[in-house]
Design a protein around this motif. Structure first.
Motif, short mmCIF file in Angstrom:
data_model
loop_
_atom_site.label_atom_id
_atom_site.label_comp_id
_atom_site.label_asym_id
_atom_site.label_seq_id
_atom_site.Cartn_x
_atom_site.Cartn_y
_atom_site.Cartn_z
N ILE A 28 0.81 -1.23 0.00
CA ILE A 28 0.00 0.00 0.00
C ILE A 28 0.84 1.27 0.00
O ILE A 28 0.32 2.35 -0.33
CB ILE A 28 -0.95 0.02 1.22
N PHE A 29 2.13 1.17 0.34
CA PHE A 29 2.92 2.39 0.52
C PHE A 29 3.07 3.17 -0.78
O PHE A 29 2.93 4.40 -0.80
CB PHE A 29 4.31 2.05 1.08
N GLY A 30 3.37 2.47 -1.88
CA GLY A 30 3.56 3.16 -3.16
C GLY A 30 2.32 3.91 -3.59
O GLY A 30 2.39 5.08 -4.00
N LEU A 31 1.15 3.24 -3.50
CA LEU A 31 -0.09 3.91 -3.88
C LEU A 31 -0.40 5.07 -2.94
O LEU A 31 -0.85 6.14 -3.37
CB LEU A 31 -1.25 2.92 -3.87
N ALA A 32 -0.13 4.89 -1.64
CA ALA A 32 -0.41 5.94 -0.67
C ALA A 32 0.41 7.20 -0.97
O ALA A 32 -0.10 8.32 -0.92
CB ALA A 32 -0.12 5.44 0.74
N ILE A 33 1.69 7.02 -1.29
CA ILE A 33 2.55 8.16 -1.63
C ILE A 33 2.02 8.86 -2.87
O ILE A 33 1.95 10.10 -2.94
CB ILE A 33 4.00 7.70 -1.85
N THR A 34 1.65 8.08 -3.88
CA THR A 34 1.13 8.66 -5.13
C THR A 34 -0.16 9.43 -4.88
O THR A 34 -0.33 10.57 -5.35
CB THR A 34 0.88 7.55 -6.17
N LEU A 35 -1.09 8.82 -4.14
CA LEU A 35 -2.36 9.50 -3.84
C LEU A 35 -2.14 10.76 -3.04
O LEU A 35 -2.77 11.80 -3.30
CB LEU A 35 -3.29 8.55 -3.08
N ALA A 36 -1.25 10.69 -2.04
CA ALA A 36 -0.98 11.87 -1.21
C ALA A 36 -0.39 13.00 -2.04
O ALA A 36 -0.77 14.17 -1.89
CB ALA A 36 -0.04 11.49 -0.07
N SER A 37 0.53 12.66 -2.94
CA SER A 37 1.17 13.68 -3.77
C SER A 37 0.16 14.32 -4.71
O SER A 37 0.07 15.56 -4.80
CB SER A 37 2.32 13.05 -4.58
N ILE A 38 -0.61 13.49 -5.42
CA ILE A 38 -1.60 14.02 -6.35
C ILE A 38 -2.63 14.86 -5.61
O ILE A 38 -2.98 15.97 -6.04
CB ILE A 38 -2.29 12.87 -7.11
N GLY A 39 -3.11 14.35 -4.47
CA GLY A 39 -4.13 15.07 -3.71
C GLY A 39 -3.64 16.42 -3.23
O GLY A 39 -4.35 17.43 -3.36
N LEU A 40 -2.44 16.46 -2.69
CA LEU A 40 -1.92 17.73 -2.16
C LEU A 40 -1.63 18.72 -3.29
O LEU A 40 -1.93 19.91 -3.16
CB LEU A 40 -0.65 17.48 -1.35
N ILE A 41 -1.03 18.23 -4.37
CA ILE A 41 -0.72 19.14 -5.47
C ILE A 41 -1.99 19.75 -6.05
O ILE A 41 -2.10 20.97 -6.23
CB ILE A 41 0.08 18.41 -6.56
N GLU A 42 -2.98 18.90 -6.34
CA GLU A 42 -4.22 19.41 -6.92
C GLU A 42 -4.94 20.34 -5.95
O GLU A 42 -5.44 21.40 -6.35
CB GLU A 42 -5.14 18.26 -7.32
N SER A 43 -4.96 20.00 -4.67
CA SER A 43 -5.66 20.82 -3.68
C SER A 43 -4.97 22.16 -3.49
O SER A 43 -5.61 23.22 -3.46
CB SER A 43 -5.74 20.07 -2.35
N LEU A 44 -3.64 22.14 -3.34
CA LEU A 44 -2.93 23.38 -3.06
C LEU A 44 -2.91 24.30 -4.28
O LEU A 44 -2.94 25.52 -4.14
CB LEU A 44 -1.51 23.07 -2.59
N MET A 45 -2.87 23.71 -5.48
CA MET A 45 -2.92 24.56 -6.66
C MET A 45 -4.33 25.12 -6.86
O MET A 45 -4.49 26.26 -7.30
CB MET A 45 -2.47 23.76 -7.88
#
Length: 567
Positions: free
Chosen positions: A293-310
Motif C-alpha cells: 500500500i505504501f507506493g499507492l499511498a505516496i502517489t495519492l498523497a502527492s496528487i491530492g496535495l498538489i491538486e488541492s494546493l494549486m
C-alpha cells in the motif's frame, strides 16, 4: 478553528443555494470517478461526503470543494484489480497520514515555489481534462470488450448519432445559455441551479427526452458489474489455457450474454453495505502489506496535495483572499483517513466543483458544508435520490462546460510574443502532460523544466574583471557560483600564465553548493601544483561557513579576513 460565520458579509441564502447546486453536480462526478477507479458508485459518493465535509469544516480554504476526483481515481484502477478494495482502503488511510504529516511539518508552503507558467499549464490542462470528460458523456451503447494487447476487459462505447445527439447538444447549449444570461435578470438564485431545474422540468414534462442521472448510474453499475464478473471469470480460467488460446477465450467471454441483476446483487453484498460503515481494512498487518500500500499511498498523497494546493492558490487569486496551505493539508489528510476507515476511496480538491461554488456565490465554509450534507441526504434518503435521479445528464454536462470556459486561462493565449519562449514551453508541456498522464507528473515536469531553464540562464552570468600588477593578479567575480556556473568559472582562470600570487575577489558573487566548492578546490589545486598562492577575498559569512565546513575535502585554510591556499 471552525470559523463558520466569522465574516459579517456572509450571504446565507447564496451559501445554501450554492451548496445545493454543488451537491447536485457532485453526484454524477462521484459516480463517474468511481467507475474510473473500478469500484461501486457508493464508494465514490461516500468519499465525496467525508472528504468534502471535513475539508469544508476544518480546511484552509473556505469556498473550496473537495471530493472524489479523477486524478486520484485513475491511479487506483490497476491497484483495485490486483489487490482488491481492502488494500485500497488501507492505502487511502495511509495517504491521509502522509498528508497530515506534510501539514504538521509545513510542507504546504512549498506550493509558493511553483512558477506561474506551471500554474497556467495546470489550470489549462485541467480545464481540457474536464472538457474531454464531458465530451465522452456523448457516448452510448456501452459494452465490455476484450483487449488482446493488455489481456484485460475494457468498456467500449459508440458516439451518439441522429436525433439523440441533436437533442443532447441542444439541451447542453440551453443549459449554458441559462447559466450565462440568467444572472443578468437577477442574482437572487444561482443561474446554475435554475438551469438544472428548468432542464429537469423540460425532460420530465415534455416529449423531449434525454438520459437522466438515475439511468446513467444504472448503466454504469451494470457495465461495471459485467466488467468485474468477466474479469474474474477470465483470471480463473487463464492458468489452464495454453498461450495461443488465451486471447480467443477472452474474446469469447466478452461476447457472452450477461445477467446484470445477479451481478448487481453480488456487487451490493461485497461493497455497498460496507461503504459508509466504520471498519478497519481486513488486510494482514505486516511489512508485506505495508509495502503493497505504501507506493499507492505516496502517489495519492502527492496528487491530492498538489491538486488541492494549486486549486487553493487559484481560488485565492479569484477571491483576492489567502487560504492556509498547511491547514488544508491537515484537513485533507484527516478527511482521507476517515474516508478509508469508512470504506470509501478518498479524494482531494475539485477545481470544477470549486469553480461552480465560487461562480454561484459560495465564499465561506457554509457552502461546502451544505454541499456535503445535501450529498449525504441524497445517499441516505431514497426520495431525495429519486429527485436527483430525474436530472438530465446534458444539464450537468452544460454546467461543466461553463466551468471549463471559466477555468481555462484564455489570457495565456495572448502571451506568445510577450514572455520568454521557455515559459511558453512550460505552459504547453504542463498542459499536455496533465491531459496525457496525470497532475503530479505534469507539475513535477514543469518545475524541473523551469529549474533547468533558470540554472542555464544563471550559469552564463558568472563573469570576472581581471586586473594585474607586477606580481599579483586579481580576478573580481560577478554572479552566482553554483553547479550550473562551475564550468564557466573554471574557464576564467589561466594558472600557467598567472604570476606567483593570485587574488580572487568574491565581493560580488555567492557560493551556493558543493559543485561550486569543488570548482574552487580544483582551481586552488592547480595553482598549488605550480607553487603559486591564491587568496580568496571578501567571502560572505554564509560562503565562509560553507568553506569552513568543507575544509576536510578542500585545500583551503581559513583566516579571519580571507581564505588562503596551503602551499
Amino acid at each position: 478553528m471552525i470559523d463558520l460565520l466569522v465574516k459579517r458579509d456572509i450571504n446565507v441564502k447564496n451559501e445554501l443555494l450554492s451548496g445545493l447546486t454543488v451537491a447536485i453536480a457532485l453526484v454524477p462526478e462521484a459516480v463517474a470517478f468511481s467507475f474510473v477507479a473500478g469500484v461501486h458508485p457508493s464508494i465514490g459518493l461516500w468519499a465525496a461526503f467525508f472528504v468534502g465535509f471535513i475539508t469544508s469544516l476544518l480546511g484552509g480554504r473556505p469556498g473550496m470543494i473537495s471530493g472524489a476526483t479523477g486524478a486520484m481515481a485513475v491511479v487506483m484502477t490497476a491497484f483495485v484489480v490486483l489487490y482488491g478494495l481492502q488494500y485500497l482502503f488501507a492505502a487511502v488511510i495511509l495517504c491521509g497520514v502522509i498528508q497530515m504529516l506534510c501539514g504538521l511539518f509545513g510542507a504546504g508552503r512549498f506550493i509558493r515555489l511553483l512558477p506561474h507558467p506551471v500554474m497556467l499549464g495546470f489550470v489549462n490542462g485541467l480545464a481540457i481534462v474536464i472538457g474531454l470528460a464531458q465530451v465522452h458523456q456523448l457516448k452510448s451503447n456501452h459494452s465490455v470488450a476484450f483487449n488482446d494487447h493488455t489481456q484485460t476487459f475494457e468498456v467500449a462505447a459508440q458516439w451518439m448519432s441522429g436525433t439523440v445527439l441533436f437533442t443532447t447538444i441542444a439541451l447542453i447549449l440551453l443549459t449554458m445559455a441559462i447559466i450565462y444570461y440568467f444572472p443578468r435578470l437577477t442574482k437572487a438564485v444561482p443561474g446554475t441551479l435554475v438551469a438544472i431545474v428548468v432542464l429537469t422540468m423540460i425532460v420530465q414534462f415534455t416529449p423531449i427526452k434525454a438520459l437522466t442521472v438515475s439511468e446513467s448510474v444504472a448503466q454504469m453499475n451494470a457495465i461495471a458489474a459485467e466488467q468485474s464478473a468477466k474479469s474474474k471469470q477470465f483470471e480463473a480460467e487463464k492458468p489452464q489455457l495454453i498461450f495461443s488460446k488465451v486471447n480467443a477465450r477472452g474474446q469469447a467471454i466478452a461476447a457472452e450474454d450477461f445477467d446484470p441483476t445477479l451481478a448487481t446483487n453480488q456487487e451490493s453484498e461485497s461493497s455497498v453495505h460496507k461503504a459508509g460503515h466504520f471498519a478497519i481494512p481486513a488486510i494482514p498487518f505486516n511489512l508485506k502489506s505495508l509495502g503493497i500500500i505504501f507506493g499507492l499511498a505516496i502517489t495519492l498523497a502527492s496528487i491530492g496535495l498538489i491538486e488541492s494546493l494549486m486549486t487553493l492558490t487559484l481560488i485565492d487569486e479569484l477571491t483576492e483572499t489567502r487560504g492556509s496551505s498547511n491547514r488544508e493539508c491537515l484537513a485533507q489528510g484527516l478527511g482521507n483517513m476517515v474516508s478509508g476507515l469508512f470504506g470509501s476511496m478518498g479524494g482531494c480538491a475539485m477545481i470544477g466543483q470549486s469553480m461552480i461554488n465560487i461562480r454561484s456565490g459560495g465564499r465561506h465554509r457554509l457552502s461546502g458544508i451544505t454541499a456535503a450534507l445535501c450529498l449525504l441526504g441524497f445517499i441516505v434518503f431514497p426520495p431525495l435520490w429519486s429527485c436527483i435521479g430525474m436530472i438530465p445528464v446534458p444539464a450537468l454536462i452544460g454546467v461543466m462546460f461553463i466551468v471549463v470556459i471559466a477555468t481555462f486561462e484564455w489570457t495565456s493565449l495572448r502571451l506568445w510574443n510577450k514572455i520568454p519562449p521557455s515559459d511558453i514551453f512550460v505552459i504547453v508541456a504542463v498542459s499536455a502532460i496533465t491531459v496525457l498522464a496525470d497532475l503530479a507528473i505534469a507539475v513535477a515536469a514543469g518545475v524541473m523544466i523551469s529549474a533547468l531553464v533558470f540554472a542555464w540562464k544563471k550559469s552564463h552570468q558568472i563573469q570576472a574583471e581581471v586586473s594585474e600588477t607586477a606580481d599579483v593578479k586579481t580576478y573580481t567575480l560577478t554572479g552566482p557560483l553554483f553547479f550550473g556556473a562551475a564550468t564557466s568559472f573554471k574557464e576564467i582562470f589561466t594558472p600557467t600564465e598567472d604570476p606567483s600570487h593570485v587574488n580572487i575577489e568574491f565581493k560580488n558573487t555567492r557560493v551556493y553548493d558543493h559543485t561550486a566548492l569543488e570548482a574552487i578546490n580544483t582551481i586552488c589545486a592547480k595553482y598549488k601544483e605550480l607553487g603559486k598562492t591564491v587568496t580568496l577575498n571578501n567571502l560572505s559569512e554564509d560562503c565562509q561557513g560553507l568553506l569552513t565546513r568543507a575544509e576536510p575535502i578542500l585545500e583551503v585554510e581559513a583566516s579571519e579576513q580571507d581564505f588562503q591556499v596551503a602551499v
